[in-house]
Design a protein around this motif. Structure first.
Motif, PDB file in Angstrom:
ATOM      1  N   UNK A  36       0.879  -1.137   0.000  1.00  0.00           N
ATOM      2  CA  UNK A  36       0.000   0.000   0.000  1.00  0.00           C
ATOM      3  C   UNK A  36       0.937   1.211   0.000  1.00  0.00           C
ATOM      4  N   UNK A  37       0.538   2.334  -0.517  1.00  0.00           N
ATOM      5  CA  UNK A  37       1.417   3.510  -0.545  1.00  0.00           C
ATOM      6  C   UNK A  37       2.011   3.762   0.831  1.00  0.00           C
ATOM      7  N   UNK A  38       3.258   4.155   0.869  1.00  0.00           N
ATOM      8  CA  UNK A  38       3.976   4.508   2.107  1.00  0.00           C
ATOM      9  C   UNK A  38       4.349   3.312   2.975  1.00  0.00           C
ATOM     10  N   UNK A  39       4.096   2.098   2.506  1.00  0.00           N
ATOM     11  CA  UNK A  39       4.522   0.945   3.282  1.00  0.00           C
ATOM     12  C   UNK A  39       5.627   0.227   2.518  1.00  0.00           C
ATOM     13  N   UNK A  40       6.450  -0.552   3.257  1.00  0.00           N
ATOM     14  CA  UNK A  40       7.484  -1.300   2.541  1.00  0.00           C
ATOM     15  C   UNK A  40       6.882  -2.434   1.710  1.00  0.00           C
ATOM     16  N   UNK A  41       7.640  -2.875   0.755  1.00  0.00           N
ATOM     17  CA  UNK A  41       7.222  -3.919  -0.159  1.00  0.00           C
ATOM     18  C   UNK A  41       7.176  -5.274   0.576  1.00  0.00           C
ATOM     19  N   UNK A  42       6.155  -6.084   0.279  1.00  0.00           N
ATOM     20  CA  UNK A  42       6.023  -7.392   0.938  1.00  0.00           C
ATOM     21  C   UNK A  42       6.991  -8.386   0.313  1.00  0.00           C
ATOM     22  N   UNK A  52       5.409   0.733   9.680  1.00  0.00           N
ATOM     23  CA  UNK A  52       6.001  -0.317   8.857  1.00  0.00           C
ATOM     24  C   UNK A  52       7.290   0.174   8.210  1.00  0.00           C
ATOM     25  N   UNK A  53       7.261   1.418   7.737  1.00  0.00           N
ATOM     26  CA  UNK A  53       8.448   1.966   7.079  1.00  0.00           C
ATOM     27  C   UNK A  53       9.582   2.118   8.091  1.00  0.00           C
ATOM     28  N   UNK A  54       9.212   2.505   9.311  1.00  0.00           N
ATOM     29  CA  UNK A  54      10.262   2.662  10.325  1.00  0.00           C
ATOM     30  C   UNK A  54      10.841   1.300  10.714  1.00  0.00           C
TER      31      UNK A  54
END
Ligand code: ZN
Ligand code: ZN
Ligand code: FE
Length: 738
Positions: free
Chosen positions: A327-333, A428-430
């Motif tokens: 989802x935008x702003x989250x890291x890739x699964x 998640x990004x952090x």
């Protein structure tokens, strides 16, 4: 090379190579070369580099050394060469020794490499045992960084360790003459990873307009038919991605050429082993859905880079959107279970496999600027290659900025940059940010002595650094920008550093972004900057570009001003938020001073009616640049000493007089270049360094560089790291040496 004894004497030569020398077929190459030249000795992958000892006649050894350099595998990058003459040992054959695990870890981990021609041919050869096998690879290609758990790069240290080589694969793996000799991810349909689902089903789903999540090299990707506007709209809505352009994967170069203008330099970028997304100029009137790239002047295009992608694209033959599985702003699964949970509301169909991915790595983005490839997002295919800098650095960890974050570690003269992590907005990004730090430190057995962070007190990266317990070095954002550009270009001596971007915390607490520094060694003198103006609502103005317009118009015309987006006397009632902003401006409430050129771009984009807001970082500026199109003019607004007042008045006057927007846009860009020339002329230094997100603007960068060069300046721009905040960590690392 070195002084030698009699030509016919038998001697032993030890060669140590460091850099990206593992996992590229270096050992089999050395073996073949030595055997062919009838030299004896051995080759060894150690964690300190590739070590070769060869014994033979002195003249032969010199020749060996030459051929080693000239014919080495093309994916290898040698950054350090060491030679030592030893006494002959009387060895009788040449062998490949097992890796040693002791010495300090300074070997580069290699990036993932796109499928090579040989492997691609086998993939489509019905006679070959790897016909249509989605995980074929060899020493010249295949996954590396995304499967390596630890170094040295050997199979037990990769996610291939649970796949036991079948006899035929083992034979290839052990045969020095074979292309798959010590190819760590070597596999075949008998012994290797397997798909969970079929390519036919995935392609059928794509044809039906469904969104397919496929497990790629650096994580899951979301695919959709790029010709189907409904599919694209659904993907946008589910991914929460309003207008940011999507990248495409094209079935082949031939197909790509029917959609885009591609220059020879761009062909090279597309077909390079990194296989990045290349920003290309789209042709008009193709069947690509309009909502793929919206009003972006570019189409981001890549070619298939893994056997799985080749098989998929061979089957569907039409352009696909290929975007990160998140989802935008989250890291890739990256993991199967994770993807089925996180992507369940986005994807209609999944295509997975059982080769684990160790770390997420997005597709990289490059663009041709000043006739050269410039990296705008540095991830798959480039990470974690080191950047060699001129000076030995202390062992520091640099945690980067806040947007487009990357982190870096300094090991001697090498700075190893993580892959693009993204904006540190979400939890998640952090988490991904912290994993990237652990990961880099573990891979290189690195213990930082200090941590370098941005001066901004509220960046998540700054908070992390403050809690790390390590000595802290704070580096000003815009100084880090120019330092990164100077470092990757190995600039020696003093230079004028021009640092323009959207926002960054200034030494005076204001929001900077239009700065000129005279840099001599570690001394930075801010010699010029954009005249300061107020940003009503601070950070809110980053997204709502019209706020910058309202502020500049208020400054120039006072309270009885104009609506921010029509440039004429207000003919309509101000909207509620506009009234609020006017109130803030009149009373100076919550108005933060800024010198940001990026925000001035927003203002001009709004006044000219090009864009009221940024739906993604830098959107308004990109649209304004795009307005110029093919127009070429020498006209420029006045921007004396960075004072925007005459410029804003003139933009408004032009707009009212009905001057076409492309001309206004060009005159605005030209004004900025004129100002650069003015400051450069006064600075009395011949070297000029351009950095910061604003210099992703190709028109501005090329015009500024061209005009500076024609006046005798040496101009340095980014190639290896992005001009945007993705390059900050490199600048921080080099600025730790004070
Ligand atoms: Zn290959
Ligand atoms: Zn096998
Ligand atoms: Fe910046």
């Amino acid at each position: 090379m070195m002084t030698v004894a009699a030509q016919s004497a038998t001697q032993r030569l030890r060669i140590t190579l460091r850099g990206a020398v593992q996992g590229v077929g270096f050992r089999p190459f050395v073996y073949r070369l030595a055997t062919e030249m009838s030299l004896t000795g051995w080759v060894l992958n150690s964690s300190a580099g590739l070590v070769v000892e060869v014994e033979g006649r002195t003249d032969q050894l010199s020749l060996f050394e030459q051929r080693l350099e000239q014919q080495r595998p093309k994916a290898s990058v040698v950054t350090v060469r060491e030679f030592a003459w030893l006494a002959a040992e009387g060895s009788t054959r040449f062998e490949i020794l097992a890796s040693d695990h002791d010495s300090g870890k300074t070997v580069n981990v290699l990036p993932d490499l796109a499928t090579c021609t040989d492997c691609r041919e086998e993939l489509f050869d019905p006679e070959n045992r790897r016909f249509e096998y989605p995980f074929t690879n060899c020493t010249n290609c295949g996954p590396r960084y995304t499967i390596v758990v630890d170094i040295p790069y050997d199979r037990p240290n990769t996610t291939m360790r649970d796949f036991v080589l079948c006899p035929r694969c083992r034979e290839e793996y052990e045969n020095p003459a074979n292309r798959r000799f010590h190819a760590q991810p070597n596999a075949c349909p008998v012994c290797g990873p397997k798909l969970n689902g079929t390519i036919d089903d995935a392609v059928e789903a794509l044809r039906q307009g469904e969104i397919v999540a496929v497990k790629g090299i650096g994580g899951f990707q979301l695919l959709a038919d790029a010709r189907n506007p409904d599919a694209v709209a659904r993907l946008r809505q589910r991914k929460h991605r309003e207008e940011k352009p999507f990248a495409l994967m094209m079935p082949s170069f031939e197909v790509a050429r029917t959609y885009c203008e591609i220059s020879p330099a761009e062909v090279e970028m597309l077909e390079s082993q990194a296989a990045p997304i290349v920003l290309l100029q789209p042709k008009l009137g193709t069947d690509i859905a309009a909502n793929v790239a919206h009003c972006s002047p570019y189409l981001g295009v890549m070619l298939p880079y893994s056997p799985l992608h080749h098989l998929l694209m061979e089957e569907c033959r039409f352009p696909l959107i290929a975007t990160s599985g998140n989802r935008s702003d989250e890291p890739i699964a990256i993991a199967n279970e994770e993807a089925t949970v996180r992507l369940k509301d986005i994807a209609d169909h999944f295509l997975m496999h059982n080769r684990p991915i160790v770390r997420a790595c997005d597709d990289s983005v490059v663009r041709l600027t000043r006739g050269r490839a410039g990296i705008l997002r540095r991830a798959r295919g480039y990470a974690p290659l080191g950047i060699r800098v001129a000076q030995e650095l202390p062992p520091v960890l640099a945690v980067g900025g806040h947007l487009k974050n990357t982190v870096a570690i300094a090991v001697g003269q090498d700075v190893f940059l993580s892959q693009h992590i993204g904006d540190l907005e979400t939890l998640e990004a952090r988490g991904a940010f912290e994993r990237a730090i652990d990961d880099l430190c573990r891979l290189y057995s690195f213990r930082p002595e200090a941590v370098v962070c941005d001066l901004h007190p509220d960046y998540a990266s700054t908070h992390w650094a403050e809690k790390s317990g390590l000595p802290l070095i704070r580096v000003q954002h815009h100084q880090a920008h120019v330092a990164s550009c100077a470092a990757e270009n190995n600039v020696e001596g003093g230079y004028l550093g021009i640092s323009w971007d959207g926002t960054g915390y200034g030494l005076d607490g204001a929001i900077w972004g239009g700065e000129f520094f005279l840099v001599e060694g570690d001394h930075y003198e801010r010699i010029a900057h954009l005249r300061s103006f107020g940003l009503p609502g601070g950070d809110a103005a980053v997204r709502e570009g019209w706020r910058s317009a309202a502020s500049l118009l208020f400054e120039v015309f006072g309270s009885e001003q104009v609506a921010p987006d029509n440039g004429a006397q207000a003919q309509r009632k101000p909207r509620l938020d506009e009234a609020k902003v006017r109130y803030m401006l009149e009373r100076g409430i919550n108005v933060v001073p800024t010198t940001s050129v990026g925000r001035m771009f927003d203002a001009v984009a709004c006044i000219t009616g090009v864009a009221r807001q940024n739906r993604f970082e830098g959107q308004a500026a990109m649209l304004l640049e795009n307005e110029i199109g093919a127009l070429r003019t020498e006209e420029a607004y006045a921007l004396p000493g960075g004072d925007w007042e005459p410029l804003i008045s003139a933009v408004v006057a032009d707009k009212i007089a009905g001057v076409p927007v492309p001309r206004i846009a060009a005159k605005f860009h030209n004004a900025l270049v004129q100002w650069i020339l003015e400051v450069a002329a006064g600075a009395k230094l011949k070297q000029v360094v351009l950095s910061g997100g604003v210099f992703q603007n190709r028109y501005l960068t090329e015009r500024a560089a061209g005009m500076l060069e024609s006046r005798g300046f040496e101009v340095y721009t980014h190639q290896l790291v992005p001009p945007n905040d993705g390059g900050i960590a490199l600048g921080q690392a080099v600025m730790s040496k004070r």
